[in-house]
Structures are given as C-alpha cells and as structure tokens.
Write an enzyme that holds these catalytic residues in place. Structure first.
Site, short mmCIF file in Angstrom:
data_model
loop_
_atom_site.label_atom_id
_atom_site.label_comp_id
_atom_site.label_asym_id
_atom_site.label_seq_id
_atom_site.Cartn_x
_atom_site.Cartn_y
_atom_site.Cartn_z
CB CYS A 1 30.00 -14.65 -40.13
SG CYS A 1 31.06 -15.97 -40.71
CG ASP B 1 34.75 -23.75 -39.44
OD1 ASP B 1 35.08 -23.33 -40.57
OD2 ASP B 1 34.03 -23.09 -38.67
CG ASN C 1 29.07 -21.72 -48.57
OD1 ASN C 1 28.56 -22.40 -49.45
ND2 ASN C 1 28.39 -20.93 -47.77
CB SER D 1 21.82 -23.80 -43.04
OG SER D 1 20.46 -23.57 -42.79
CB ALA E 1 31.39 -27.56 -44.71
NE ARG F 1 21.89 -27.33 -57.56
CZ ARG F 1 22.52 -26.16 -57.42
NH1 ARG F 1 23.17 -25.64 -58.45
NH2 ARG F 1 22.50 -25.53 -56.28
CB VAL G 1 27.45 -38.77 -35.51
CG1 VAL G 1 28.22 -40.01 -35.94
CG2 VAL G 1 26.31 -38.48 -36.50
#
Lengths: 458, 458
Positions: free
Chosen positions: A42, A281, A303, A38, A11, A21, A79
C-alpha cells in the site's frame, strides 16, 4: 511438525509469526518469489514520488530479522507445484536455477494477487508498467530517473490509479488518467466520483472517462496512447487496473476455487484440501452485509486472515474464525480523503436490498473553529429493516466517519441507533452532532416510523 | 396548543426547532435568562484566546432568526416559578423589571447547569471568575484587556480547566493549574493523566496536584492564591471546577429529582409531572455501560435529548426515545487530543465489573508515512463476558479511535469482535491494523478462550 507457507507478504508473514508464537517447536518456512518479504504494498505509490523516501521503511522485516525469530524466509524461491497426497512441494531457487523438493505437515497458501496487463497493442513497449511489487516501483523509479518523462498516462481510475496520479504529479509530471467506465472510483456512488474528478481537475490531471485504450504507440519506448480516435503523447504508462488472485498453484494441487475466482476457504481459513489453509489476496471471503462471496484484496484484511490461518495451522484445530469483511476501504487523492464501508447503493440493489440513502456536506469540526473543512457523507440503509448497509465519505475526516460507520455495520446497527449514538464532541474535533448523527437524522425522515422492525427510539 | 420551553441553549432551542417542524400550528415560546440564545458553550475557551475571533460565530441563531421560523425567543427573561396544577409560569423580564404570568399546555424544562464558585475566602475579589456563559467570557476578556494580567491560576484540572489553561497561554499569560486530587483528568486512568501533565509541563504550565486552595489574597483585585502553605502570585483566577444542574425551578414545581441531583426523566424525556418534559444539562440519564444513573452535562448529548423532548412534547406521545449515554468525551490540551468512552478501570470496578485492560502506544498512520505521530489507546473489557466496557486515548487521532470504540460500545461489541473488525486502511490514515485492532488483539491474550460467553471467532 513442519509448517510451510507459500508467499511472504502480509498474510504469509503474519501466519508465520503467529504460528511461531503459538508453537515454539514447530518448523516454520516461508517461500517468497520476490526478493523481499513483508512489503507494505500500500505504500508503493508514495515510494514512487519520494513521499516515502527510504526503501527499507516499506519492509517490515527482512529475512535476517525473521531468522532471529526462528522463522526461515527463503526469498527468490518459487513454489512450482504442490502434491497434497504426499505433502510435497517442488521449489525453484530463482537465484541458482536449482530445483528441489520440500515437504510439509501443514501448509498455508498466501500467494497473493498479480497485476493484469490488459492485452493492448503496444503494452510490451518500454515505459509501460504495472504496479504491484516493490520491484515494480524500483523499475518505474529508475525509468523516471533515466528518462525524465514529461507526461504520463494512467490507465484505470480505481484507488491505485488515483494514488499513482497524485504521486506522479508530485514529480512534476503532467498526468492523464484514462478510465473505461463513465466515471472514476466506480466502487462509490456518483457524488463521490464527481468530487474525485474535481480534485483531479484542480491539480491539472487530465481525466478521460468512458474511454478504452486502443493502442500504445512508440518504437522501443512508449510515446503515445490512442483512444477514442485521438492520440495523447505520453512518456510513461502505469496500469492501475485489474489484479487477479494467484490461484493456479493451489488449483493444480486440488484446492477448490470459489465463485469469485479466488481460493475457497471456510471461516477457519481452511481450504478443501486437508492440512492446507489459505489467506490474503488469493482467497475469497464473505461480504458480511450482502452475505455474498467477495474477493477483496486489501493489506489489512490479509493481515487479519493471516493471523487466523497461522493460528489454526499451528494448533491444527478450529481455534480462530475470520468472519468476513465489510469491504471497507479508503484512499487519498491529493487533499481529498475518500472512503467507504459496506455496500454502495448500486451494490445494495444488486444484493437484493431496497436501499434508502441520505447524504450531506458539513464541517469536520465546529464551523467556527479555525481550519474547519467540508466533508461529504452518505449513509445507505435497508428500507425493510432500517439496518445500515453502507457509507461513503469524501473530504476532511472521511477516515474517521468511515471507521465509525464500519463499526456500526460490524455491530449490525440500524439508522435509529446512529441518531442517538454518543460520539465524542469538542469544537476542534467535530461539529456538535457528528456528521454520522446528522446523516442518520436525515435518513430517519425517509422512514415510516410505524413500520414494523424499526426500533422505537429513533 | 402552546409549548413553553424554559432555557434557550442547546437542548431548549433544539426542542423548540423540532416542535416547530413537527407541528406548524403550535405556539412555541422560549424563555432565556442570558442575553443570547443557542450559544456554543464548548467554544468559550477558544473565544477567550481569540482562536475563535468573532463573538457572533458562537451564536447559532439569534432571536430574530428564531422569529423567522415562528419561534418566540424571549431573552433576559427569568422564569421564577411554575404552577403545574394551573399550567402557569411566573416570569420576570430582567430588562424592565416587570413580572408577568404565562400559561402552557406543554412545558420543556431545559434550565441547564451553572458553575459553582467554591466558598473559598477571597473568591469575591475582582479577577476571580467562573466560566459558563458567553457573558462570563465577555467579562474575562474585558478584564484581561483592561488589566493585562501576567499570571493566571486555574482551579480544577478537568477538561474545562485544561482547555482554559491552553487558551490563556496563547494570550502570553503565565499559567498555573491547581487540582485538589492527586492528578489531573481524573475521569481517565493514570496513564492519560500523566500524558496530560507532561503536555502542560511542555508548555510551561505550572501543575500543582493534591493541593486545595485555602485563600485568594488581594485588596480589590486578586493578587495571590494560597495553598499548601505557599502563596502563588496571580492576577487572574478562573474556576474550572464544579458545575451543578439547575433544578430548583422544576423541583419547586413538584418535578422529581434523581439520585444524581439532576431532574429525573424517563426514556421519553418526560418528568414525573404531567405535560412536563426536561432535557439537557439539567437532567439525569443512564450510563448504558454500567446501567446506572448518570449526570453528564455535555453539549452534544443536550442536543440529542432536546430533539427527543421537543418531538414528544410536540406530539404529546412517546414518539422518540433517548436511550442513555456512554459518557463519551474529548478535549484538546495544546497538541494533545484526549478522549474517552464508557468506563475507566476505576469506574468499571465501582460498577461491579472485573475489568481487564490492554493498552499500547502506536502510530496514527503507517510508521513510514510522513508526519506519523504516536497515540496511546487503552481498552477495558469485562472479564466475565469479554464485552468492551470502555476506552481511553491520548494523542493524534484520539478522536477517531474514541469514536470507533464508542460505536463498538453502542453496539455492545466484545473484544473478539474488534480483533477482526474491518476498518479503513491506507498509509496516510492509519497503520495496517488500526490501534483498536492492535489493542483488542493484546486484550485477547488476557482471556481464557475456552471460557463460556466469549465468542469463538477471536
């Protein structure tokens, strides 16, 4: 304008890319505690066994590649707190031990989830692992290489436990799987659980259902697992049970937590705190079939949520919506594909539906075409309206059948729609009537066609 | 009550079985001209090559098996005329040459379609075949066994020609394919045609597009095919072009014929003549995307139509509806799966839509998962509303992607629905975001989101 994203798996990195973008001027920084961003989580079970050989293949993009896109990804940074009033973050650099402050104009929380290691005596022994991060895989792999375990116990018969069972077998390890409930694959109906247990049995995985683990035994290293009055020797334990959303950071910053224990967001992935979005998640969403809140941590959904959160965080507007989820999922255990979408019969009953179901076992292609294999399909519909509520499949082409049914659920189709639906037929690809059509036709026999609300064209 | 069904392939036998089940008292008789009923015609190319070895596997049920269900199937019987006023049929027993009359209370016309052999000089030579019936396959197989042809020419680059090309290659025959238009697989966009031609080339099939056959040469047996000023030596010719609906019998009985040249029926599969229904390859239906009449002779659709016709003929009421078709289809040519649903860009333009399309080539599973293969997907949407109009796919998992898109079309989904749709993901079964989601996301970039009619949640 400065966008900070906490968490750099599915995410978080998707949100970052999307914001970059849409707004080339925006500063975009991602903080990630684990050493790589990234990661395809899975893929981890397949990395364990070497089915996926190259570690780098699991990393979609490294920090240098993000930097090329003008996205700053700071790994090994935790963080520690968020002050929403001053829009300030306190960050710890885990490599140097140095703490510092950062500021944001807009924030996306994508802190993910973590494996829970249940408080079982002996869980701290060496050789007992959770599997969540690539670094967990690394640790398990080096443990396996160093100690060559002969026997492994997997705790939990959900999809992670099942995938790990297959992959440890590939390493020549004798695998036992221990599940506290009375069957594996609990999200499914009992027919599917039976098929999964048969598949495990066929590959000589010992299956122990209805068994709670009492203790792991051993001196330094795990040597046994005790349950139900017996002790099974084991050299390796992997937990496939229980993950929970990482919400503490957001909660302490005043972000409202939902009824599922995950972060509450609206359709625009906005939290209760101004200028803070959340995705992946760590958030709660809506089960579109039951209409109820659901926490369903899955990579593809993360995603999609990240795309929406990143877009809205970039525009500062309600540009995109994430409508919710069907709870669609699939896993592979040895040669069996097992998938579901929507609600199981039990979940449908819980959600207040009177469920009607039909199931069949048929072929994945024309029965006369070489290689034809069996597949089980179950459709679940609402007695009152005929609307499809869910589907489960196990066997060859389960992935295709579940995706057809997921699309049908997404379009709010009813069983009569599925009787005449025009799917693709050719002998190498299916039986003349798709298993979905066949199951819907059986289902149609269980409805009173005169009943109001059922469309005529069944 | 006596139900007579003319034609015993997919639609006819399905109608018979359905009527029998709904009304145990009804007399049900099926007349079938060919020597076997309920043949899987789609399996014939695979029977030619021996991929499907046993002839009997292509016959779902023989007359004795129908008799056990109390359905009388009379093969080698041709219905020569229907007198709708007196509800009388004139029938010719092709085995004995005996003509007789039969009567009906209700009639289902399921006369199917036949191959057209174009009037090309030399088409009457031995070794020139159409492929429509199991008996055609028998004739081709015995010709091949007797004469061991080294070279074959296939006329027509539609799906039948392409399937036959693959299967003749399996027999070690050198195959050329001649197509009158400038590319094969004309129902698809040019990208797919290119991929199909490349696949044919990779398997050493000579492809001649834009070529009309002028003549077949030879004394008794075909020895060559002339086109474009050259002559290609050949020992065998199979037509993969042109079939037409068998409507003469119904037309002479006063049944109205539709604009496509096939029998006109309403949604209940009723013809214009009282107590006469029709179904299968002889009828016209509606393309649900364009709203236009369409004649689309396919086995699965015939089956579904037969169910509706048989039900309504049994009840005498408008019990079931057949809503129409999407024109979904799939075929395999060597290692390439090729499918479509809805309208191609060209068909969309013909139907008055301003089409917007997006296409991509991506993997059928996680790129890092062993065996990942490429698949091409193109989505076509309506500029004005965002509604999905069609999809084309070529490559691994094309069947799955087309079925997802067919279900989306059936549910009248728009591209924004497909961006967030919850499909099944696991590395062995797909990339994290399905090719459908990826293509819809690309498509979304081609729309002006502020435009009315596009739902917000893209």
């Amino acid at each position: 304008m400065r966008l900070v994203i906490v968490g750099g798996v599915a995410a978080g990195t998707k949100a970052a890319s999307r914001a970059r973008r849409l707004d080339p001027e925006m500063e975009v920084t991602v903080y990630q505690e684990e050493p790589e961003p990234s990661i395809s989580e899975c893929g981890l079970p397949y990395f364990l066994s070497g089915v996926v050989g190259e570690r780098e293949r699991l990393i979609a993009r490294n920090p240098e590649q993000f930097a090329e896109k003008d996205i700053e990804v700071l790994v090994r940074h935790r963080v520690e707190s968020i002050d929403a009033a001053s829009k300030t973050l306190s960050v710890l650099d885990l490599k140097t031990g140095e703490a510092f402050y950062d500021t944001y104009d807009r924030l996306v929380v994508a802190t993910g989830a973590q494996a829970i290691l249940p408080p079982i005596p002996g869980a701290e022994l060496e050789g007992v692992f959770g599997l969540r991060f690539l670094t967990d895989s690394d640790r398990i792999k080096s443990y396996v290489e160093k100690y060559s375990p002969k026997r492994a116990a997997i705790v939990g018969g959900g999809y992670i436990g099942l995938e790990v069972a297959e992959n440890l077998c590939r390493l020549g390890i004798e695998v036992s799987l221990i599940e506290g409930q009375d069957r594996v694959a609990l999200a499914y109906g009992p027919e599917v659980s039976e098929k999964v247990e048969a598949e495990l049995g066929a590959h000589e995985v010992g299956v122990y259902t209805g068994e709670k683990v009492d203790e792991f035994t051993g001196e330094d290293h795990v040597r046994g697992v005790k349950f139900g009055g017996t002790e099974l020797p084991t050299d390796l334990v992997i937990f496939g049970v229980g993950i929970r959303p990482n919400v503490e950071l957001a909660a302490k910053a005043g972000v409202e937590i939902g009824s599922t224990g995950a972060i509450l967001v609206d359709k625009h992935m906005k939290t209760s705190v101004p200028d803070v979005w959340a995705a992946g998640d760590c958030v709660q969403t809506t089960n579109l079939t039951s209409g109820r809140p659901i926490w369903i941590p899955l990579g593809d959904t993360a995603n999609q949520m990240g795309r929406v959160a990143g877009t809205n965080a970039a525009t500062g507007e309600e540009t995109l919506e994430f409508p919710g989820t069907l709870g669609t999922g699939i896993f592979k255990v040895f040669d069996l594909g097992v998938g579901k979408t929507g609600l199981s019969e039990e979940e449908a009953a819980d959600a207040g539906f009177e469920a009607v179901s039909a199931s069949l076992s048929t072929y994945d292609r024309a029965a006369y075409y070489p290689g034809a294999q069996k597949v089980f399909l179950k459709l679940i519909a609402d007695r009152a309206t005929g609307r499809l509520l869910g589907a489960e499949a196990a066997g060859s082409s389960a992935d295709k059948l579940i995706d057809i049914c997921a699309t049908a659920l997404w379009g709010k189709l009813s069983y009569p729609d599925l009787v005449n639906i025009d799917l693709a037929y050719s002998p190498p690809y299916g039986p003349a009537l798709s298993p979905v059509i066949q199951a819907a036709t059986i289902l149609s026999g269980k409805f009173d066609h005169a009943r109001e609300g059922i469309r005529a064209f069944e």
